[in-house]
Design a protein around this motif. Structure first.
Motif, PDB file in Angstrom:
ATOM      1  N   GLU A 165      50.546  90.505  92.339  1.00 24.36           N
ATOM      2  CA  GLU A 165      51.265  90.265  91.084  1.00 24.36           C
ATOM      3  C   GLU A 165      50.809  91.255  90.021  1.00 24.36           C
ATOM      4  O   GLU A 165      49.611  91.505  89.874  1.00 24.36           O
ATOM      5  CB  GLU A 165      50.988  88.831  90.621  1.00 24.36           C
ATOM      6  CG  GLU A 165      51.994  88.323  89.607  1.00 24.36           C
ATOM      7  CD  GLU A 165      51.755  86.860  89.237  1.00 24.36           C
ATOM      8  OE1 GLU A 165      51.868  85.998  90.134  1.00 24.36           O
ATOM      9  OE2 GLU A 165      51.443  86.601  88.066  1.00 24.36           O
ATOM     10  N   MET A 166      51.768  91.818  89.312  1.00 24.12           N
ATOM     11  CA  MET A 166      51.442  92.724  88.192  1.00 24.12           C
ATOM     12  C   MET A 166      52.493  92.545  87.101  1.00 24.12           C
ATOM     13  O   MET A 166      53.618  92.177  87.386  1.00 24.12           O
ATOM     14  CB  MET A 166      51.480  94.197  88.646  1.00 24.12           C
ATOM     15  CG  MET A 166      50.269  94.682  89.400  1.00 24.12           C
ATOM     16  SD  MET A 166      50.362  96.487  89.584  1.00 24.12           S
ATOM     17  CE  MET A 166      49.278  96.704  91.005  1.00 24.12           C
ATOM     18  N   PRO A 167      52.117  92.846  85.851  1.00 28.14           N
ATOM     19  CA  PRO A 167      53.121  92.789  84.785  1.00 28.14           C
ATOM     20  C   PRO A 167      54.007  94.038  84.782  1.00 28.14           C
ATOM     21  O   PRO A 167      53.537  95.126  85.101  1.00 28.14           O
ATOM     22  CB  PRO A 167      52.287  92.761  83.498  1.00 28.14           C
ATOM     23  CG  PRO A 167      50.862  92.762  83.904  1.00 28.14           C
ATOM     24  CD  PRO A 167      50.780  93.155  85.329  1.00 28.14           C
ATOM     25  N   VAL A 168      55.270  93.840  84.406  1.00 22.94           N
ATOM     26  CA  VAL A 168      56.117  94.983  84.074  1.00 22.94           C
ATOM     27  C   VAL A 168      56.475  94.873  82.597  1.00 22.94           C
ATOM     28  O   VAL A 168      56.445  93.784  82.025  1.00 22.94           O
ATOM     29  CB  VAL A 168      57.432  95.010  84.892  1.00 22.94           C
ATOM     30  CG1 VAL A 168      57.171  95.324  86.346  1.00 22.94           C
ATOM     31  CG2 VAL A 168      58.223  93.722  84.732  1.00 22.94           C
ATOM     32  N   ALA A 169      56.803  96.002  81.995  1.00 21.40           N
ATOM     33  CA  ALA A 169      57.227  96.016  80.586  1.00 21.40           C
ATOM     34  C   ALA A 169      58.021  97.296  80.368  1.00 21.40           C
ATOM     35  O   ALA A 169      57.462  98.339  80.076  1.00 21.40           O
ATOM     36  CB  ALA A 169      56.016  95.967  79.656  1.00 21.40           C
ATOM     37  N   HIS A 170      59.330  97.196  80.575  1.00 26.26           N
ATOM     38  CA  HIS A 170      60.142  98.411  80.434  1.00 26.26           C
ATOM     39  C   HIS A 170      61.606  98.088  80.191  1.00 26.26           C
ATOM     40  O   HIS A 170      62.078  97.012  80.529  1.00 26.26           O
ATOM     41  CB  HIS A 170      60.014  99.284  81.689  1.00 26.26           C
ATOM     42  CG  HIS A 170      60.421  98.577  82.958  1.00 26.26           C
ATOM     43  ND1 HIS A 170      59.526  98.151  83.907  1.00 26.26           N
ATOM     44  CD2 HIS A 170      61.632  98.202  83.422  1.00 26.26           C
ATOM     45  CE1 HIS A 170      60.166  97.565  84.896  1.00 26.26           C
ATOM     46  NE2 HIS A 170      61.452  97.573  84.639  1.00 26.26           N
ATOM     47  N   GLY A 171      62.303  99.058  79.613  1.00 25.54           N
ATOM     48  CA  GLY A 171      63.747  98.945  79.436  1.00 25.54           C
ATOM     49  C   GLY A 171      64.499  99.837  80.402  1.00 25.54           C
ATOM     50  O   GLY A 171      65.686  99.669  80.642  1.00 25.54           O
ATOM     51  N   GLU A 172      63.774 100.830  80.945  1.00 25.40           N
ATOM     52  CA  GLU A 172      64.404 101.763  81.884  1.00 25.40           C
ATOM     53  C   GLU A 172      63.542 101.874  83.140  1.00 25.40           C
ATOM     54  O   GLU A 172      62.758 102.802  83.287  1.00 25.40           O
ATOM     55  CB  GLU A 172      64.572 103.146  81.241  1.00 25.40           C
ATOM     56  CG  GLU A 172      65.513 103.125  80.050  1.00 25.40           C
ATOM     57  CD  GLU A 172      65.701 104.493  79.404  1.00 25.40           C
ATOM     58  OE1 GLU A 172      65.619 105.531  80.108  1.00 25.40           O
ATOM     59  OE2 GLU A 172      65.928 104.528  78.182  1.00 25.40           O
TER      60      GLU A 172
END
Lengths: 232, 726
Positions: A137-144
């Motif tokens: 498990e890892m975080p994502v944080a993006h719009g593209e």
């Protein structure tokens, strides 16, 4: 072990990855200003997350023209270890160090959450502390983060085992990327680009019980130490 | 000059006469424009100052109270936290994306001009109901604006709250609280001192955007407000990120005397305020200000609210230090004038004087008004709730409906669009009672929250104001922290309306008494009046932003039940009351009844009890009772780990009030059975009412014989409600 983290104007995860490398893994780490023409001797270069040059025009599209990118590309082509996280991954694509392109997320919205990933290739320098097909498990944080590559390119990625991380299932894919791709390497395996943020889940205090990012950095560190001993 | 030129600048005839009297001559156009913005409510607080004087602003932890760009509290180890809340309501009502985005930009600058690195933002938002198309547009636009600006600049958005109520339909509220970390040694001030020291404009070039935004913010919204869209500024988060890094580098360089954000009223207010604080004057030649449009007049340059600019006073001879730092970040840094010792704000245009006004006259001598007050008519018609009309014939169904009300439902749809993890300090993020951030390199942490219930304040402004403070403190305590201090974002209608002013005065009085009782001083804040649309004024909405300290990160507590078999306790007491509740709105769609009773002594004891138990290390979960009452509080504690409960309460109050009443000063905690005696000892020593109400058990939510629901089904409704209403 010497690591360099490139700071572009608008980078905002540079300090985060700097902290993990230097304080947790003991890398002798520099923040490298984007206007530098030359690089010192590094064992690892990181292109961090953020919004380089505001991500105006297209993510990573302006950063590829930064002065620092010439020596970064030379370093990568000379088999140096290069890790591109999020915006860093986008810059690696724009610089043609990795194949494919990034589109806006399918739902057109920025997404920040933890996602489950499958380790598709645990034979790389970046992932050998994970088990094959392990779910992490890892975080994502993006719009593209909507990775795209044409059929031919995709086949080549698959044939060369370059798909390193996938979102664990189609329903868990946060952006609509081809084949649920979350991270890929180059053929030689010395360049890794990934959308998830391993530096955000490398310490128990901020990600209790699911510090799966730790092993990505520990893989790199162990590889460098072993390599160093052999050379030494 | 036109006969009533003052009206164009938002001034009254009396104010104009006062200006002529003070200047002993008629003001020039530029001067009148300067007075117009400086004496606007937004800049001068002329209608609120006298009431705000009663707020307690001193305390052991306060390093900087109101009066600077933001307040500062001590957190030990020579470290401090700077924080402040600010509104951007009117811009967001006409242009939601840019309005919200620039709201973040503005408050962040207030924090880093204090020498602090911003480490977290919280958003307190109010909208109309989501079944209205315009409201949906505003809601989506505001969230997208916050997401776009906040994410890009790399400061995590870690919390806040959102309410949906018809009262905000035409005039949404967008209040942003920003929080920064600094060392005591790096505290900066917005002061211009030392005649001869240069005055520099740094950051973006000045354009025609946002001219007179401060005046626009100090007027009611009308049908024609859309035409004011040019008064809304356009934000550039990339530029702000560069400005942030450059400014922090500059503050650490030691070359600085003072630094101030150019926010409302731009160059005018920043120069007048810096000069006034330092007891100095400032002379500026606007021909030297970098502009991005041709032929800008002195009026336009002085009143532009172009974003991402700062006014900087370095030590004489250090101009190049400033230039070098800003050049490194690709930003302008131009000397535009100097500090003088005559106390005047003097504006030149290429050497020709266009304005000359005493700086303190502008910054400190705006008129102060005590407005007329009158108890609002509508309060005469407030009735006690007719219990017969709101009887529930299906408690399970009513609970599911409450969990699906957008005000109560999970805000996941919103906060998943915000980067709440960047900077890697977020220990507990959005969706909790309070966010928790570690302080890097230390064992301690801070807890952050914003709170306010507009319904309560509408029905009883005094008690509503006090409850907002209490709830904020309760949220900090539920997260394991000790409440330190607050910032208040006071959102009201038109202060010229005596009924509105009565609401304002009473709300502030409630805040004052709660702050005194809980020993949480006010270190800064913001007043936003004129929040009215053609449909009327908003609910009085004093938003309380609070910061708390956890001595050790190991003391953190979250709201979710942890383990089957744990005992569930209610600290505080259930009262037979349903006034102002979400349940009432659900049943009869009315805002009515008596606001929940508040006993500040009891509140204090409840908080003290839970804090003592946290210190003992026996609290496994804690969650405060708020909207939706005990039934909703328990449900929310079930969701994270999908655990069920078996609750049995035998009390002589109505089932509706027991489940859904919003009695104050209540906290639901869970503890291991082995800690039972320790816990009861603590409650006894604080002589606080409490009761064991059940156990954590299975996957079903069972409350007396009234409710029996599957936790998964409840969670699903709660989690998807907002997305489904869009």
């Amino acid at each position: 072990m010497k690591a360099g983290v490139v700071t572009f104007p608008g980078s905002n995860c540079d300090h985060d990855v700097y902290n993990v490398l230097s304080k947790i893994f003991g890398f002798d780490t520099d923040l490298i200003w984007h206007q530098k023409h030359h690089l010192k001797d590094y064992d690892l270069l990181v292109l961090p997350g953020g919004f380089s040059y505001g991500d105006y025009l297209r993510s990573g599209a302006i950063a590829r023209f930064a002065k620092i990118m010439d020596p970064v590309i030379d370093f990568a082509l000379a088999d140096g270890l290069v890790l591109g996280i999020c915006n860093g991954f986008q810059i690696l694509l724009e610089s043609n160090l990795l194949p494919g392109a990034m589109k806006v997320n399918d739902n057109l919205k920025f997404v920040c959450k933890n996602v489950r990933l499958e380790v598709n290739n645990n034979k790389t320098t970046f992932t050998n502390h994970y088990r094959e097909n392990e779910i992490i498990e890892m975080p994502v944080a993006h719009g593209e983060g909507n990775y795209y590559i044409d059929k031919k390119g995709l086949n080549s990625l698959i044939d060369n085992n370059q798909i390193v991380l996938r979102y664990a299932s189609k329903s868990e894919n946060p952006n609509g990327s081809v084949e649920n791709i979350a991270g890929i390497s180059n053929k030689k395996g010395n360049i890794l680009g990934l959308m998830p943020h391993p530096e955000r889940c490398s310490e128990d205090i901020i990600s209790p019980g699911r510090s799966d990012g730790y092993r990505l950095f520990s893989s790199i560190a162990a590889g460098l130490k072993a390599g160093g001993e052999q050379i030494g | 000059m036109a006969e009533n030129s003052w009206e164009k600048e938002g001034l009254t005839k009396e104010e104009y006469d006062k200006i002529v009297d003070l200047l002993k001559r008629k003001p020039t156009d530029t001067e009148l424009g300067i007075f117009g913005v400086m004496w606007s409510e937004h800049c001068s607080y002329k209608n609120s100052k006298l009431v705000l004087k009663g707020l307690p602003t001193e305390g052991e932890c306060v390093l900087q109270g109101p009066g600077e760009n933001a307040g500062i509290v001590d957190i030990g180890d020579n470290q401090a936290i700077s924080f402040k809340i600010e509104s951007h309501n009117h811009p967001s009502a006409v242009e939601p994306f840019q309005g919200a985005a620039t709201g973040i930009g503005g408050i962040i600058r207030d924090i880093f001009t204090m020498g602090a690195r911003p480490i977290a933002n919280l958003n307190s938002l109010r909208f109309g109901k989501l079944n209205n198309k315009r409201v949906q547009y505003l809601f989506k636009g505001v969230v997208a604006g916050i997401s776009s600006y906040g994410n890009s600049i790399g400061i995590p958005t870690v919390g806040g709250e959102i309410y949906f109520d018809d009262a905000y339909e035409g005039n949404p509220l967008v209040n942003v609280m920003s929080v920064g970390l600094l060392d005591h040694a790096d505290i900066a001030t917005a002061t211009a001192k030392g005649a001869g020291n240069p005055v520099m404009v740094v950051g973006a070039a000045t354009g025609r955007d946002g001219i007179k935004g401060a005046s626009f913010a100090s007027d009611e919204l009308t049908e024609e407000s859309d035409e004011d869209r040019p008064a809304v500024q356009v934000g550039d988060p990339f530029l702000e990120k560069l400005l942030l890094e450059a400014s922090i580098e500059l503050i650490k360089s030691g070359a600085l005397i003072g630094i101030q954000d150019m926010g409302a009223a731009g160059l005018t207010s920043s120069s007048a305020e810096m000069a006034s604080r330092g007891g100095s004057g400032i002379e500026i030649d606007i021909a030297k200000v970098p502009v991005r449009e041709e032929d800008m007049t002195s009026y336009e340059i002085m009143l532009s609210e172009s974003q991402e600019r700062m006014l900087v006073v370095p030590k004489k001879g250090k101009e190049n230090v400033v230039k070098d730092i800003f050049e490194k970040w690709g930003l302008h840094a131009e000397v535009v004038g100097k500090v003088t010792d005559d106390g005047m704000l003097r504006i030149l245009n290429d050497g020709n004087k266009v304005a000359e006004i005493s700086a303190s006259l502008l910054a400190d001598e705006a008129p102060e008004y005590t407005r007329e007050i009158k108890k609002p008519e509508y309060l005469q018609t407030i009735k006690e709730v007719n219990r017969e009309k709101i009887k529930s014939d299906n408690f399970s169904e009513d609970l599911l409906k409450l969990l699906s009300l957008p005000t109560i439902a999970s805000k996941k749809w919103v906060y998943e669009q915000y980067d709440h993890m960047v900077m890697t300090n977020t220990v507990v993020g959005p969706g909790s009672d309070a966010a928790i951030l570690r302080i890097e390199g230390k064992n301690k942490a801070i807890a952050l929250t914003t709170d306010s219930n507009g319904k309560y304040c509408y029905l009883n402004p005094y008690r509503g104001g006090a409850i907002a403070v209490c709830e904020a403190a309760r949220n900090i305590v539920c997260s394991g922290g000790r409440p330190l201090a607050i910032t208040d974002g006071l959102n009201f209608g038109n202060p010229m309306d005596p009924e509105i002013y009565w609401q304002f005065k009473n709300s502030v009085q409630g805040i004052i008494e709660a702050c005194q009782k809980l020993k949480t001083p006010v270190i800064g804040g913001n007043v936003s009046f004129y929040n009215e649309s053609p449909k009327g004024a908003i609910y009085p909405t004093p938003i309380i932003g609070m910061v708390g300290l956890l001595d050790s990160i190991s003391e953190q507590v979250t709201l979710d039940f942890k383990k089957e078999g744990d005992l569930i306790y209610l600290v505080g007491k259930n009262i037979d009351e349903l006034g102002a509740s979400q349940y009432l709105e659900l049943k009869i769609d009315k805002v009515d009844g008596t606001v929940p009773h508040l006993d500040l002594d009891l509140e204090k004891r409840v908080q003290k009890t839970v804090r003592s138990a946290v210190k003992e290390g026996i609290i496994k979960s804690a969650h405060d009772c708020s909207e939706g009452g005990l039934a909703v509080t328990l449900a929310e504690s079930c969701f994270e780990n999908g655990l069920g409960i078996n609750v049995d309460i035998n009390q002589p109050i109505s089932d509706e009030a027991l489940l859904f009443g919003e009695s104050q000063s209540r906290i639901v905690v869970s503890i291991a059975p082995s800690d039972l005696h320790k816990f009861e000892k603590i409650t006894a020593s604080n002589s606080v009412p409490y009761m064991e109400i059940g156990t954590v058990q299975g996957r079903k939510y069972k409350f007396n014989e009234l409710i029996n629901l599957d936790v998964g089904e409840m969670k699903n409704k709660w989690e998807t409600a907002i997305e489904e209403s869009l």
